[in-house]
Design a protein around this motif. Structure first.
Motif, short mmCIF file in Angstrom:
data_model
loop_
_atom_site.label_atom_id
_atom_site.label_comp_id
_atom_site.label_asym_id
_atom_site.label_seq_id
_atom_site.Cartn_x
_atom_site.Cartn_y
_atom_site.Cartn_z
N HIS A 143 0.84 -1.20 0.00
CA HIS A 143 0.00 0.00 0.00
C HIS A 143 0.88 1.25 0.00
N ARG A 163 -3.21 -2.90 -6.28
CA ARG A 163 -3.96 -4.14 -6.57
C ARG A 163 -3.35 -5.32 -5.82
N ALA A 166 -4.36 -5.13 -2.23
CA ALA A 166 -5.76 -5.54 -2.05
C ALA A 166 -5.94 -7.04 -2.24
N PRO A 170 -7.96 -8.06 1.21
CA PRO A 170 -9.07 -7.30 0.62
C PRO A 170 -9.97 -6.62 1.65
N VAL A 175 -7.12 1.04 1.24
CA VAL A 175 -6.49 0.60 -0.01
C VAL A 175 -7.49 0.70 -1.15
N ALA A 176 -8.70 0.21 -0.92
CA ALA A 176 -9.74 0.29 -1.96
C ALA A 176 -10.03 1.74 -2.33
N TRP A 195 -14.17 -0.34 -7.27
CA TRP A 195 -13.41 -0.23 -6.02
C TRP A 195 -14.13 0.63 -5.00
N HIS A 198 -16.55 -1.66 -3.48
CA HIS A 198 -15.85 -2.55 -2.55
C HIS A 198 -15.57 -1.84 -1.23
N ALA A 229 -8.97 -8.30 -7.58
CA ALA A 229 -7.70 -7.62 -7.26
C ALA A 229 -6.54 -8.24 -8.01
#
Length: 230
Positions: A143, A163, A166, A170, A175-176, A195, A198, A229
């Protein structure tokens, strides 16, 4: 010397089991007998750092490393203490010292990335995080690598790093959201919307994600399946 090693083992055991007061007393007893006992200085430094006495910890680790500059664990721990003291330049130098001794040391590479980021050196942070990623760093470092890459204008590379983060974990909304915002800025609204959805699965009350999703879709903000991801 056998008696000192016995005391050091006892102090370390007390330290590990939460008996901080007794451990500190034992470390001080060892250092009164032998002020140049590097391992006792190192362990005492870690103990007082845990107790919030960071300046004292800095002094103890400096003494330990002056006596045994090849001790990589002490170098990494000193770097962490310097970061906690908000001295990123000094921390970066200490992590580089550790890497000079052990180039594959992941904790030192991660620490260097953090210190460079905190010092405002995005390119150097991206390099350090990238090396940590190659060495098998976890999702949190990936990240930060993505953030650093984005900061130096490498958007596609940043997307890939985020990606990967994630994919490994997840469940982290930040991050998303970072990935969604980056994709939106790149004009890839469909991917960004996925995203954002998500992120809203993970954090349903996130107002900015809802607003951004509404801008992209011009419609509702119901959560759907998280994007792949991979």
């Amino acid at each position: 010397m056998t008696g000192l090693y016995t005391l050091l083992a006892e102090a370390f055991d007390r330290h590990q089991t939460g008996g901080f007061e007794e451990a500190e007393r034992l470390y001080r007893r060892i250092l009164a007998i032998e002020p140049a006992e590097a391992e006792a200085l190192h362990r005492a430094g870690l103990l007082v750092a845990q107790l919030g006495r960071l300046e004292e910890a800095d002094g103890l680790l400096r003494r330990a490393l002056a006596l045994d500059p090849a001790e990589t664990e002490a170098a990494v721990n000193h770097g962490k203490i310097l970061r906690a003291l908000r001295r990123p330049g000094a921390a970066a130098r200490r992590f580089r010292h550790a890497l000079a001794l052990a180039p594959a040391l992941l904790t030192a590479q991660e620490g260097l990335g953090h210190a460079e980021r905190e010092g405002g050196h995005a390119a150097a942070a991206a390099t350090a995080y990238g090396r940590a990623a190659l060495a098998g760093a976890g999702p949190a470092v990936l990240h930060q690598w993505g953030v650093a890459l984005d900061g130096i204008g490498l958007a596609e590379e940043a997307v890939e790093a985020l990606r990967r983060s994630a994919h490994l974990d997840p469940t982290v909304p930040s991050v998303a959201l970072r990935l969604a915002g980056l994709l939106q800025r790149m004009g890839r609204g469909g991917e960004a919307a996925g995203w954002y959805r998500h992120a809203l699965v993970l954090q349903p009350g996130h107002a900015e994600a809802r607003r951004s999703l509404s801008v992209i879709t011009g419609a509702g903000t119901s959560a759907g399946e998280p994007p792949s991801a991979a």
